[in-house]
Every structure is written in C-alpha cells, then in structure tokens.
Design a protein around this motif. Structure first.
Motif, PDB file in Angstrom:
ATOM      1  N   GLU A 175       0.843  -1.208   0.000  1.00 21.02           N
ATOM      2  CA  GLU A 175       0.000   0.000   0.000  1.00 21.02           C
ATOM      3  C   GLU A 175       0.875   1.254   0.000  1.00 21.02           C
ATOM      4  OE1 GLU A 175      -2.652  -0.630   3.305  1.00 21.02           O
ATOM      5  OE2 GLU A 175      -4.195  -1.502   2.005  1.00 21.02           O
ATOM      6  N   GLU A 218      -6.129   4.052   1.435  1.00 22.02           N
ATOM      7  CA  GLU A 218      -4.944   3.225   1.705  1.00 22.02           C
ATOM      8  C   GLU A 218      -4.240   3.650   2.991  1.00 22.02           C
ATOM      9  OE1 GLU A 218      -4.957   0.617   0.321  1.00 22.02           O
ATOM     10  OE2 GLU A 218      -5.138   0.645  -1.846  1.00 22.02           O
ATOM     11  N   HIS A 252      -6.151   1.991   5.624  1.00 15.78           N
ATOM     12  CA  HIS A 252      -5.892   0.538   5.612  1.00 15.78           C
ATOM     13  C   HIS A 252      -4.564   0.203   6.278  1.00 15.78           C
ATOM     14  CE1 HIS A 252      -8.591   0.053   1.788  1.00 15.78           C
ATOM     15  NE2 HIS A 252      -9.267   0.378   2.868  1.00 15.78           N
ATOM     16  N   HIS A 275     -11.819  -3.880   4.282  1.00 14.29           N
ATOM     17  CA  HIS A 275     -10.873  -3.846   3.165  1.00 14.29           C
ATOM     18  C   HIS A 275     -11.545  -4.266   1.856  1.00 14.29           C
ATOM     19  CE1 HIS A 275      -6.806  -4.462   1.249  1.00 14.29           C
ATOM     20  NE2 HIS A 275      -6.727  -3.269   1.776  1.00 14.29           N
ATOM     21  N   GLU A 304     -11.733  -1.900  -1.338  1.00 17.11           N
ATOM     22  CA  GLU A 304     -10.857  -2.325  -2.439  1.00 17.11           C
ATOM     23  C   GLU A 304     -11.627  -2.555  -3.736  1.00 17.11           C
ATOM     24  OE1 GLU A 304      -7.504  -2.524  -2.690  1.00 17.11           O
ATOM     25  OE2 GLU A 304      -7.435  -1.651  -0.704  1.00 17.11           O
TER      26      GLU A 304
HETATM   27 FE   LIG Z   1      -5.891  -1.301   0.890  1.00 18.72          FE
END
Ligand SMILES: [Fe+2]
Ligand SMILES: [Fe+2]
Length: 305
Positions: A92, A123, A126, A199, A203
């Motif tokens: 990421e 991101e 994440h 996620h 995503e």
């Molecule tokens: Fe991600």
C-alpha cells in the motif's frame, strides 16, 4: 498480432475516465469506514479461534502440520495473518506513492484526480488498520526481506502507468480473494472478519479504477514498453507471491525455520491457495495480454501457471 487487436477492441469498451471517477467518488462518500472507530481494538482475542482458515495456512496438510498441537496451529495462522497484513502495508505504501506520481500532472479539478486522492486516503486508513491488527496479533515487524524492500523502492519511483496499476491490481486482487473468504467465515476471530470486510468493501473501488486505467495505459505502449512492462510485472508477481509469509512467523511459533520454509515450498495445498488467490487477476492479465514473453518463467516459478 492477436493480443494487440483484442486490446484495441477492449479499449473501445472502457468507460469514460471522468464518468468512472464520478461514480467511484459517490460510492466512496457512502461506503468509507474509519477502522479507528469501527473496530473494537481493545476486545480480547478468542483463545480457540483460528485467524485464517487452517486450510489456507502455508503448512496445512504437511507432516510438520500433523506434528503441531492445536494451539500451535492457531498461533501459526495468527502470525501468518500478521505477515499478510505487513505485506499489505508494504505494498500500500508503494501504491500510495505511485498514485501520487500518477496524479501529479493531472488537472486539479478532474474527478479522476479527486478519486486518486480519495483512494490514497483509503490506503492510509488501511495501513493504519493493518499495522494495529498485526501488532495485536503479535507481529507488526514482519515484511519482505532487504532485497525485495529495495526492489519495491525502485518500483514505486520508476513505474510507468501500466506497472503502477497492473502491480496494484495484482496485490489487491490476491489479498481480496483471501479476505472475501475471511469476512464471511463465522468460525474465525471476529476482528479478522471486520478487518477483511472493511478492506473488501473499499478495495472493490480500487480494483475497478486500476482495471480500467490498465486498459487505458497498456495500448499507449510500444513493443519495447510492452515487453519491459510484462517482465517487470512478472518480477512484482514473483517477489510479492513468494514473500507473502515472512519466515520469521515459523520461529514465532517454535518451529525450525529451515524445515518449515522447505515444507511450505513443497506443500501442494499452499500452492493451491496461491493459485486460488491469483485466479481472477490472471484471467484479467490474460485478457489484456500482460502474461507473455520471458516473464512467464517467473509466473511459473511462483507456482501460478
Ligand atoms: Fe488497501
Ligand atoms: Fe487498494
């Protein structure tokens, strides 16, 4: 060549860049999640639950696995997942830089640029989420070895459009395949289900953005650019697939590292898991024409073809 004509035919069906970005921005406004508040970070882990489906463990089905206690197997999946999360953070971080480079020359009022910034923000969240989860699972220090770490530095600094988005899709899709299983598996740790769910939801947008952009970027390359991109992509695939599990996870659960690494390398179940994870993205890359030439050897060595 047939590859070129199929790419041209596909390129004609790719939606308008701004239309896609507008749609993705609307979805992002409705379905974005802050892991800092969505996840019960202080909740204790369930002592008897696996962190990944044991069948997806790198040692499942080996003689070594048969000798391990139930607790040791659970602990192994905990550290393997921490390793996957650390690998996710590594990639990421690469992706965030590639997206920043992609957006640097774009019109500042375009939806395409706004979506790229939105994805970078996703991101960022994440990576914080993976870092906290990996720490909770006892392994925020996992990650690729020195060589692959340096190769990642090279990729994030020099990638062309095809490599930025092709590389992104590869890592996003293999994680996604595994997390789609995890988010619905009620037998796993509840925290794992929640992390996977957040996620997977976010995503889906990234994968759409990257797939369409790959279709736009690829036809712009000449024969040399295509050969180069296919080969570098194969390197990304080889190194990221072979580094999913940091060998340090085996030491963490009291196994002999050399024996465990050899057992995983020879394990047909583990190879099958990697094929399962890469199945969708291989279909996509074949559609575009990204798997060909000498790089195919690396795809094979990664156990994916
Ligand atoms: Fe991600
Ligand atoms: Fe992503």
């Amino acid at each position: 060549m047939s590859t070129t004509s199929s790419v041209d035919a596909t390129a004609g069906r790719i939606p308008d860049r701004e239309d896609t970005a507008q749609r993705l921005l609307r979805t992002s406004a409705k379905h974005s999640y802050d892991p800092a508040v969505e996840i019960a970070w202080d909740a204790p882990l369930a002592p008897d639950r696996y962190f990944i489906d044991p069948r997806r463990s790198s040692l499942y089905g080996t003689a070594l696995w048969d000798r391990m206690s139930e607790q040791q197997r659970i602990d192994l999946t905990k550290h393997e997942l921490a390793s996957l999360y650390c690998m996710g953070i590594w990639f990421e971080t690469i992706l965030m830089q590639m997206l920043l480079r992609h957006v640097y020359d774009r019109p500042k009022g375009s939806a395409h640029a706004r979506y790229a910034w939105t994805e970078i923000a996703d991101e960022c969240r994440h990576s914080v989420m993976f870092s906290r989860a990996a720490e909770k699972f006892g392994g925020a220090h996992y990650g690729p070895d020195w060589l692959v770490h340096q190769l990642g530095r090279l990729l994030k600094t020099t990638s062309n459009g095809t490599l930025s988005f092709g590389g992104a899709i590869y890592v996003e899709e293999i994680l996604d395949a595994v997390q789609r299983e995890q988010m619905t598996d009620q037998s796993l740790q509840p925290m794992v289900q929640k992390v996977s769910w957040i996620h997977v939801v976010e995503e889906a947008r990234h994968i759409r953005y990257a797939r369409e952009e790959t279709h736009r970027q690829w036809p712009r390359l000449g024969p040399l650019g295509r050969a180069y991109s296919r080969f570098i992509l194969a390197l990304v695939v080889y190194f990221s697939t072979s580094r999913l599990i940091d060998p340090k996870v085996y030491a963490a659960v009291g196994l002999d590292v050399d024996e465990a690494v050899a057992a995983a390398a020879a394990n047909p179940h583990w190879r099958e898991t990697k094929r399962f994870a890469a199945h969708k993205v291989i279909t996509f890359f074949n559609e575009v024409g990204l798997i060909a030439g000498p790089g195919k050897l690396l795809w094979r060595r990664a156990g994916l073809l």
